[in-house]
Design a protein around this motif. Structure first.
Motif: not given
Length: 490
Positions: A308-309, A386, A388, A391
Motif C-alpha cells: 500500500i505504501s 484503493d 487505503h 489515504t
C-alpha cells in the motif's frame, strides 16, 4: 557593478518574458526539450494508471521495477547525455567560428541566390553539407555499448536486485516485478542509444527533433498498452512490451534524422575524443550514482512498508518527477547556450543567459507548485481506486507540490554547471549532498515512516539547489570571470 551577481535576480522582474533574441532562443530550446523530457514520465504515468486498475500489488511491483530501471538508466545515460551536449556544443561553436568568415566570403563571391547560400551554410546541415562532429560518433558508440551491458546485467541479476529493493522471494510483488523488469530491460540498448543521440541534437540547440521522435514513440506506447495489457491479457508483461517497442521506434527515428545531418564516421580513432568523454563521464557517473541512490533507497524503504505504501509512493514519485522535469527544459537550454558561449569566450552572453534562465525557473517552479497541488488532489483517483492507497497518498501530496520551486532550481543549476563544463565540482558536491541525505533518510524513515521518506527527499533537493546557488554566488570555478567584470552583473 553589483557586489554579487545574484542580487540582479531581484531586478527588472517584468523583463523575464521579454521576446528579445535571447528570450526567443531560450524558448526555442527549452519548450521542446521540456515536452520531450516529460513525455517519457507521462508515458510511465499512463502505464501506472493502466496497471493500477489491475491491482495494488501489481502497481507496487511495477513501481519497484521502474525504480530499478530509472536507477540503471540514469547511472548510464545522464553522464553521457550531459557530456555529449557540452562537447557537441563546444565543437560546433569552434568549428563555425573557424570556418564562418571563410565560408561567408566564398558564398558571397560565387553564389547568387539565398537558397544556394542556405545549402552551403554549415550550421543548417541540409543538402550535401553535413556536420563533422566527432563527439557525436563517440556518444553513439559509448551509448550502444552501455545499453548492451545494462540489458545483460538487469536480465541476469533481476531477482537479486529486486530482493535488495525490499521485495522478498515469497512476496506477491516478486513475480509481476520480475516479469516487468526482465522485459523492460530488453529495451535498454535502444534507450541509451536514443538518449545519446538526444544529447547530440541538444548540442546543436535542436530540441524539436527529439521531441517529435519521443512523441511518436510514446503515442505508440499509449496505444499498445491497453491492447497488450487487457485485450491480449498480458498484464504487466504487456505494459513492458509496449514500452520496449516504443523505445526502439524512437531510436530508429533519431538515427535516421541524425544520419541526414552528421557524418558519423570520424577520420581517425583519435577524433572520437574517447578519453575526454570517459574522464568527464566518470565524474558524472559518481554524481548520478549518488543522486539516484537516494531516490532508489527511498523506494526501497517504501517497499518495506508494504504494497500500500509502495503504491502510494510510486504515484507520488512519478508525478514528482514528471512535473519537475518541465523545468529541466530550461536546464537544457542553459547548458547548450552556456557551452556555446564559454567556447567563444562570450561572457556577456553567459551572464545574460544565466540571469534569464534562473528568473524563468523561479516563475515556473511556483507555477508548478500550484498546479500539482490542485490537480493531484482532483485527479488522484485516475491512478487507483484503493481507499487505503488513497489515504497514504494524501500524506505525500504536500511534499510533491511544495518542493517544485526547489526541484526546478536544482535541475537548472545542474544544467548551468554542465554548460560551464564544471563536471568535477558537480560530481564531488553531489556525493557530499547524497551522503548527508542518506543519513537523514534512514533516520526520518525510522521515526516517521512514509512522511519521513518525503521529508528526507525534500531535504535532498534543497541541498542540491543550495550547492548550485553557492557556486555562482561565490564566483568560484568557471564563474571566476565575474570577479573582474566591469559591467552590471548578470
Amino acid at each position: 557593478m553589483d557586489r554579487n551577481p545574484f542580487l540582479s535576480l531581484l531586478k527588472n522582474p517584468s523583463g523575464v518574458f521579454r521576446k528579445d533574441e535571447l528570450g526567443i532562443e531560450i524558448a526555442q530550446i527549452a519548450v521542446p526539450a521540456a515536452l520531450a523530457l516529460t513525455a517519457d514520465p507521462i508515458a510511465s504515468l499512463v502505464d501506472t494508471a493502466f496497471i493500477g486498475h489491475i491491482g495494488s500489488v501489481e502497481l507496487a511491483a511495477v513501481g519497484v521495477a521502474i525504480a530499478v530501471i530509472n536507477q540503471a538508466s540514469k547511472v548510464a545515460i545522464f553522464p553521457l547525455v550531459s557530456v555529449t551536449t557540452s562537447l557537441v556544443a563546444e565543437e560546433d561553436a569552434i568549428g563555425n567560428s573557424r570556418n564562418g568568415y571563410r565560408e561567408l566570403e566564398t558564398i558571397e563571391k560565387n553564389l547568387a541566390t539565398d537558397d544556394e547560400r542556405d545549402q552551403l551554410n554549415p550550421r543548417v546541415g541540409v543538402g550535401n553539407s553535413k556536420r563533422h562532429i566527432s563527439s557525436a560518433a563517440s556518444a553513439m558508440a559509448i551509448g550502444s555499448a552501455l545499453g548492451l551491458v545494462q540489458a545483460l546485467i538487469l536480465i541476469c541479476a533481476a531477482k537479486p536486485i529486486l530482493s535488495y529493493m525490499g521485495v522478498s522471494s515469497n512476496s506477491p510483488m516478486m513475480r509481476p516485478a520480475l516479469k516487468y523488469l526482465t522485459l523492460r530491460s530488453l529495451g535498454a540498448p535502444a534507450v541509451l542509444l536514443s538518449l545519446a543521440m538526444q544529447g547530440v541534437f541538444r548540442g546543436f540547440k535542436d530540441t524539436k527533433t527529439p521531441l517529435y521522435a519521443t512523441l511518436i514513440g510514446d503515442v505508440a506506447n499509449v496505444i499498445l498498452d491497453p491492447i497488450f495489457i487487457f485485450l491480449f491479457g498480458f498484464g504487466v508483461s504487456g505494459a513492458a512490451v509496449a514500452h520496449v517497442i516504443s523505445q526502439y521506434l524512437i531510436s530508429l527515428i533519431l538515427l535516421w534524422r541524425l544520419m541526414e545531418q552528421v557524418d558519423l564516421l570520424p577520420p581517425t580513432i583519435k577524433d572520437l575524443q574517447l578519453s575526454r568523454f570517459l574522464k568527464n563521464g566518470f565524474l558524472l557517473l559518481f554524481r548520478v550514482i549518488a543522486a539516484t541512490f537516494c531516490v532508489t533507497l527511498a523506494a526501497s524503504l517504501a517497499a518495506k512498508l508494504g504494497s500500500i505504501s509502495m503504491a502510494a509512493f510510486q504515484i507520488c514519485l512519478q508525478v514528482w518527477l514528471a512535473s519537475s522535469l518541465l523545468a529541466d527544459g530550461l536546464a537544457v537550454a542553459g547548458q547548450a547556450i552556456l557551452a556555446n558561449a564559454f567556447a567563444r569566450g562570450d561572457y556577456e552572453m553567459v551572464k545574460a543567459a544565466t540571469s534569464r534562465v534562473l528568473q524563468l525557473t523561479l516563475v515556473i517552479g511556483l507555477f508548478l507548485s500550484f498546479v500539482v497541488w490542485f490537480l493531484l488532489r482532483i485527479l488522484v483517483q485516475l491512478f487507483t481506486k484503493d481507499a487505503h492507497v488513497l489515504t497514504v497518498l494524501q500524506l505525500g501530496i504536500p511534499f510533491v507540490a511544495m518542493t517544485q520551486p526547489i526541484n526546478s532550481l536544482a535541475f537548472v543549476f545542474d544544467g548551468l554547471n554542465y554548460g560551464a563544463s564544471d563536471f568535477a565540482f558537480s560530481a564531488y558536491s553531489m556525493v557530499s549532498v547524497a551522503l548527508l541525505s542518506v543519513v537523514w533518510l534512514l533516520l526520518l524513515y525510522s521515526s516517521n515512516g512514509f512522511v519521513g521518506i518525503w521529508l528526507a527527499l525534500s531535504l535532498f533537493m534543497s541541498l542540491r539547489a543550495l550547492i548550485g546557488f553557492l557556486r555562482v554566488w561565490t564566483k568560484s570555478g568557471p564563474w571566476s570571470f565575474l570577479r573582474g567584470s566591469t559591467e552590471q552583473s548578470l
